[in-house]
Design an enzyme around this catalytic site. Sequence first.
Site, PDB file in Angstrom:
ATOM      1  N   ASP A  11       0.870  -1.176   0.000  1.00 43.89           N
ATOM      2  CA  ASP A  11       0.000   0.000   0.000  1.00 43.89           C
ATOM      3  C   ASP A  11       0.909   1.229   0.000  1.00 43.89           C
ATOM      4  O   ASP A  11       2.093   1.131   0.340  1.00 43.89           O
ATOM      5  CB  ASP A  11      -0.887  -0.033   1.248  1.00 43.89           C
ATOM      6  CG  ASP A  11      -1.696   1.230   1.413  1.00 43.89           C
ATOM      7  OD1 ASP A  11      -2.394   1.617   0.456  1.00 43.89           O
ATOM      8  OD2 ASP A  11      -1.612   1.839   2.495  1.00 43.89           O
ATOM      9  N   ASP A  13      -0.066   5.177   0.937  1.00 46.94           N
ATOM     10  CA  ASP A  13      -0.222   6.141   2.021  1.00 46.94           C
ATOM     11  C   ASP A  13      -0.452   5.426   3.351  1.00 46.94           C
ATOM     12  O   ASP A  13      -1.363   4.616   3.485  1.00 46.94           O
ATOM     13  CB  ASP A  13      -1.389   7.082   1.730  1.00 46.94           C
ATOM     14  CG  ASP A  13      -1.220   8.435   2.394  1.00 46.94           C
ATOM     15  OD1 ASP A  13      -0.245   8.616   3.137  1.00 46.94           O
ATOM     16  OD2 ASP A  13      -2.067   9.307   2.170  1.00 46.94           O
ATOM     17  N   THR A 105      -2.371   0.903  -4.642  1.00 42.68           N
ATOM     18  CA  THR A 105      -2.938   2.056  -3.950  1.00 42.68           C
ATOM     19  C   THR A 105      -4.387   2.303  -4.340  1.00 42.68           C
ATOM     20  O   THR A 105      -4.803   2.000  -5.466  1.00 42.68           O
ATOM     21  CB  THR A 105      -2.110   3.321  -4.252  1.00 42.68           C
ATOM     22  OG1 THR A 105      -2.701   4.455  -3.621  1.00 42.68           O
ATOM     23  CG2 THR A 105      -2.006   3.582  -5.750  1.00 42.68           C
ATOM     24  N   SER A 106      -5.133   2.889  -3.408  1.00 40.53           N
ATOM     25  CA  SER A 106      -6.510   3.291  -3.700  1.00 40.53           C
ATOM     26  C   SER A 106      -6.563   4.663  -4.359  1.00 40.53           C
ATOM     27  O   SER A 106      -7.627   5.087  -4.817  1.00 40.53           O
ATOM     28  CB  SER A 106      -7.335   3.318  -2.401  1.00 40.53           C
ATOM     29  OG  SER A 106      -7.427   2.028  -1.849  1.00 40.53           O
ATOM     30  N   LYS A 136     -10.290  -1.877  -2.498  1.00 41.82           N
ATOM     31  CA  LYS A 136     -10.159  -2.534  -1.199  1.00 41.82           C
ATOM     32  C   LYS A 136     -11.386  -2.195  -0.344  1.00 41.82           C
ATOM     33  O   LYS A 136     -11.840  -1.063  -0.389  1.00 41.82           O
ATOM     34  CB  LYS A 136      -8.891  -2.038  -0.490  1.00 41.82           C
ATOM     35  CG  LYS A 136      -7.608  -2.197  -1.307  1.00 41.82           C
ATOM     36  CD  LYS A 136      -6.460  -1.434  -0.624  1.00 41.82           C
ATOM     37  CE  LYS A 136      -5.222  -1.418  -1.491  1.00 41.82           C
ATOM     38  NZ  LYS A 136      -4.122  -0.610  -0.894  1.00 41.82           N
ATOM     39  N   ASP A 161      -1.518  -0.718   6.195  1.00 40.13           N
ATOM     40  CA  ASP A 161      -1.785  -0.088   7.484  1.00 40.13           C
ATOM     41  C   ASP A 161      -3.271   0.021   7.789  1.00 40.13           C
ATOM     42  O   ASP A 161      -3.633   0.375   8.910  1.00 40.13           O
ATOM     43  CB  ASP A 161      -1.181   1.319   7.509  1.00 40.13           C
ATOM     44  CG  ASP A 161      -1.906   2.253   6.555  1.00 40.13           C
ATOM     45  OD1 ASP A 161      -2.502   3.243   7.017  1.00 40.13           O
ATOM     46  OD2 ASP A 161      -1.908   1.987   5.334  1.00 40.13           O
TER      47      ASP A 161
END
Length: 215
Positions: A11, A13, A105-106, A136, A161
Amino acid sequence: MKIQAEALLFDNDGTLISSMESVYRCWTRWAEEYGITAEDFQRVELHGRPAVEIIADLLPAEQIPGALARIEQLEVDDVPGGVVVLPGTKELLTSLPRDRWAVVTSATRPLAEARLHEVGIDFPAMVAAEDISRGKPDPEPFLLAAKRLGVDPARCVVFEDAPAGLAAGRAAGMTTVALTTTHTADELVADHVVPDLSAVFAQAIDGGVEITTRA
């Protein structure tokens, strides 16, 4: 704890970098511009979700395209000075073979790339919001990353995270490593839990990577 894998999926951030202050600053301004009440805004989970899903929780469908373009503009403009690299990130990434890891990443690709470039991280592969139809906690982003790297999902390790990201990694059948950078350990369900990437070490082995973690 030692883990053997063929690919590592990170991931962005909260895992590699932190832009949390920028995120909340930009989304708060965005919410004010669109007349969203503080109460409604506080009910929506921002972290670890694609922007389009957040917006869909707050605005009617016809407003989504414009609202999505606006938040991306705000966040990209806020990148300079709004991003910090998290402990251990660069040391771990530089120890990895470049064909054995990817960022999942989103965020949209322009935003994720801008944030990574801001802190000097050169990434070999990325799955971003534009690449998927379901974000996600759906496993699609991680499964796509494994496919692009040509690796069996069961031989991948996910570093996350956020609860949604860890759920996605589990659903993809991957080993999960949780970082307590944005959530406490009791909020995270994972195979292994570490404070940040400074507690993760890697070395290339035949056919993959051996990872050592310390709590």
